[in-house]
Write a protein that holds these residues in place. Sequence first.
Motif, PDB file in Angstrom:
ATOM      1  N   GLU A  70       0.802  -1.235   0.000  1.00 26.76           N
ATOM      2  CA  GLU A  70       0.000   0.000   0.000  1.00 26.76           C
ATOM      3  C   GLU A  70       0.834   1.283   0.000  1.00 26.76           C
ATOM      4  O   GLU A  70       0.392   2.311  -0.502  1.00 26.76           O
ATOM      5  N   ASP A  71       2.037   1.230   0.535  1.00 30.10           N
ATOM      6  CA  ASP A  71       2.866   2.439   0.572  1.00 30.10           C
ATOM      7  C   ASP A  71       4.354   2.066   0.559  1.00 30.10           C
ATOM      8  O   ASP A  71       5.070   2.230   1.542  1.00 30.10           O
ATOM      9  N   GLY A 113       6.848   4.983   1.493  1.00 25.41           N
ATOM     10  CA  GLY A 113       6.823   5.251   2.931  1.00 25.41           C
ATOM     11  C   GLY A 113       7.617   4.211   3.687  1.00 25.41           C
ATOM     12  O   GLY A 113       8.374   4.513   4.613  1.00 25.41           O
ATOM     13  N   GLN A 119      -1.815   3.856  -4.975  1.00 26.72           N
ATOM     14  CA  GLN A 119      -0.798   4.527  -4.157  1.00 26.72           C
ATOM     15  C   GLN A 119      -0.459   5.913  -4.688  1.00 26.72           C
ATOM     16  O   GLN A 119       0.057   6.756  -3.955  1.00 26.72           O
ATOM     17  N   GLN A 145       4.050   9.119  -4.102  1.00 27.44           N
ATOM     18  CA  GLN A 145       5.165   8.243  -3.734  1.00 27.44           C
ATOM     19  C   GLN A 145       6.496   8.950  -3.989  1.00 27.44           C
ATOM     20  O   GLN A 145       7.408   8.919  -3.165  1.00 27.44           O
ATOM     21  N   LYS A 147       7.218  11.583  -1.327  1.00 29.97           N
ATOM     22  CA  LYS A 147       7.724  11.000  -0.074  1.00 29.97           C
ATOM     23  C   LYS A 147       9.214  10.699  -0.170  1.00 29.97           C
ATOM     24  O   LYS A 147       9.977  10.917   0.774  1.00 29.97           O
TER      25      LYS A 147
END
Lengths: 496, 416, 59
Positions: A429-430, A433, A461, A466, A469
């Motif tokens: 999902e991430d 992260g 996502q 993304q 991040k």
Amino acid sequence: MRSVIINEVRHGFYLDSVALMRYSKTIASMDGVEEAALMMASPSNRQIMSDAGLLNDVSVDAEGGDLIVGIRASNTEAAETARTEANLILDQPTTSGLGEAWRPKSIRAAVKINPEANLALISVAGDFAAAEARKFLRRGLHVMMFSDNVSITDELSLKKEARDLGLLVMGPDCGTAIINGTPLAFANVVPKGSIGVIGASGTGTQEITCLIAQGGGGISQTLGVGGRDLKDEIGGITTLMALDALDADPDTCHIVLISKPPAKTVADKVVARIGASKKTFTVCFIGATDWDLPTNATFASSLKLASENALGGKALFANFDVNTIAKPASAAKVCGLFSGGTLCAEIQTLFISAGLSVMSNAAIPGVDTLSENSTAHTIIDLGSDEYTQGRPHPMIDPSVRDGALETAMADTSVGIVLVDVVIGYGAYEDPAGHLVASLGTSLSGSTLVIASVTGTDGDPQGRLSQIAKLEAAGILVAPSNADAAELALACLKLAG
Amino acid sequence: MKLIEKANQKALSRMLSADPVLIDVIPASEAIPDLKSHMILHAGPPIAWENMCGPMQGAIAGIAKFEGWSNSLEDAFEKAAAGAFDFHPNHHFDAVGPMTGMTTISQPLMVVENRKFGNKAYCALNEGLGKVMRFGGNDDSVLERLSWLRDDFGPAFGKALRSGDGIPLKHLVARGLTMGDEMHQRNVACSGLILRELAPALARTSSDNEELAKILAFIGGNDQFFLNVGMAMGKAIMDPVRGIEGSSVVTAMCRNGTEFGIRVSGTGDQWFTAPVEMPEGLYFPGYTEADANPDMGDSTIVETIGLGGFAMGASPAVAGFVGAGAASDAGNFTRTMSEITTGENPEWTIPAMDYLGVPTGIDIRMVLDTGLAPTINTGIAHKEPGVGQVGAGVVRAPMKCFEQALIAFAESVGVK
Amino acid sequence: MENDKTADLISKPLNVINIGLEGFATELKQQGVSVTHVDWSPPAGGDPKIADLLSKLGT
């Protein structure tokens, strides 16, 4: 201490005996209750209640049509609490009317309740996958098989059986397909368009479809064939069927074929089939530098070049200049840690064509296998068997990469850590992260971290979020996997 | 394999085309000429005295006393242990019996004729609830009731049936399903329906109003009266399905309180047995799992024809016996059983499931492939003889039976 | 002949039966695709001998 018996009679109150037995069980299991029963006062039931020490004078006159609540408890308070609960249940007997949804256990039943189904998506353990796939084929469904560890003999017999039935077997070990705009398993949300993709590789297919989307193109269909389809043993059965299908598909104008370099005999068949088509093709055999192709086909040595060619020669990310973000590497060695096998291969191709020496656990021709004390750049495929035995794939669970990341960041001979971040359906999902959190304080050290994100903004996502991040954490982000290689090369060059 | 599919379709069509009719009640010695003195037929697959559970031994002592082969229960136990009685499964003599399933020469047996195939099957009369022989009860009250069934009820019932053309059962069961029966744990509707069919003939053939009233009250007061009729019907339907070469359809499931046994069409009369499991369910007040006897009886013949646990969707109230299951989940039991059956019965339908036909023709291959054991609705007997029923619930047929059956079946069709 | 079936696959609405990872079915459902998830377990509880016989006897 003496037990307390409470009886209560509801005259002319009928409830089914099964319902009453269930209520009895509830009341009997309450704190301080020794025994309890709610029963219609028939002679046989009265006998049972009497034998269980549940009756007192209150219920002597109860008759067949009356309901007796009998409670025996260790103290008055517990007995009264139970009586209140019993009355509550009797007055409000309904609980949820919604039953659990029924789920079929067998393929036979699933097909029976969903006779319109046209594709089976199989991800059971490899030992069972072939037998289950056969059941689907016999019921007329195409098969996409994500399962791996299926024997090549089983793969061949499945594909032959399917071909006789006119059905596609995508896989085994097929992670990516987009059919009629629907991403299946590990795939990305891309616009509809006129480019068809046939892939023997999952992440390679993902990267190409995403780069085409970023270049303004769209995808008609993406068909996976499985990593071994172009081997001698299989003979390209699914690839040839997929070529037939996309050649006949009026919505597909251009076809991209992506695979590791195939066996010679199989390549000849595939190339002949391409030559027989009136459509144009891009052929990307990752690891090969060139291939003899008919005039309607163009060879591409990297995923990015393949995407550009499919877009009609349009240059991707022309505004991206590695030199604007490149920094000098603190040490001479690059350590690549990849979740995508083909992304790992593409990096190797680009490094060796730049004249670097490379070693890998998934070495392409011209690359050494891993060895200790080598100064060669290390490019690792964390999705290969030795890392995934009994563990999820790093695209599903990115923590598979954590240990290797920590080691690489602590290794003073490593100046650059190169990674991929694959998003889309099926993926974690991430992942960005997770990567940032996993690198933690090591990001403030001298080792450069370079990444690219394979995905689109349509993905759950979100590609841009993304990237944001990663950049916020000080990771250098390139717009494609190939550009990440270029960026790494530039950083090495800056260091001299 | 085409052969198996064809054979199973044949098995299914024999089941669906059956025409079971309750035609008579006659003494066991007439119904089963091979049944002799000192022979005792019991529920389930074959079993020796020393391996029988408490209720089964208790019932045998009771029936031996009832038949006059012993003057006391103690004597009967001794004689049984010394080998004075011959034990055989009901199934070997065209018969079935609930729980302990005692069948001996002088008992009245209901006769169900399958008019499509001309075969007959037999089952004793249901004794009612409470202390009864089928749960191992054997005291004087139990034996007195058996005497009344033999001397008064049985003959009167038989006479009434013979005065007409019998009671066709197929449509009666179809109506019962729409009225909330699944014919194993719940027979309220069918028991009422059979009483309605029978009452005029009983009145016409009876000369004693008091006795007639007693007979009507006995049927009317016994919610499970139809169970034994349904069992004889099940046996009558399944017997013509035995011995179809290449058919993997189960023709019988039964238990003797120690072992569970199944028969499969393609492997003929061979039994495949495994230790029987404990039922899960609800208990009468004062009793717990610790009192329960392992599962028992030939009554699983009703699941074999698509009723009982297979028809749970028709009988949501019974689904509650599974404990946590909501009544609204009842249909899921039926849907799940449809995963292990060859087809559905178009005449026996469940209105609440959009008239889905009950799942019919258990295929051992599908049982093993899905890991779904047949769900059986059952009564729970006390493990000590003579105590009787202590609860009701659900039990699953043990997988081991099906594994053995599959190995033998594979051999029968030349697959190794 | 054979092109008809693959042509069907790529021209008609996708309708999937999913067996294995349930997440694939969940994601397809989120996208509005018709999907039936099979609550699968290994045939014969994983007993290889029985599973082998089953595959030969066909289900």
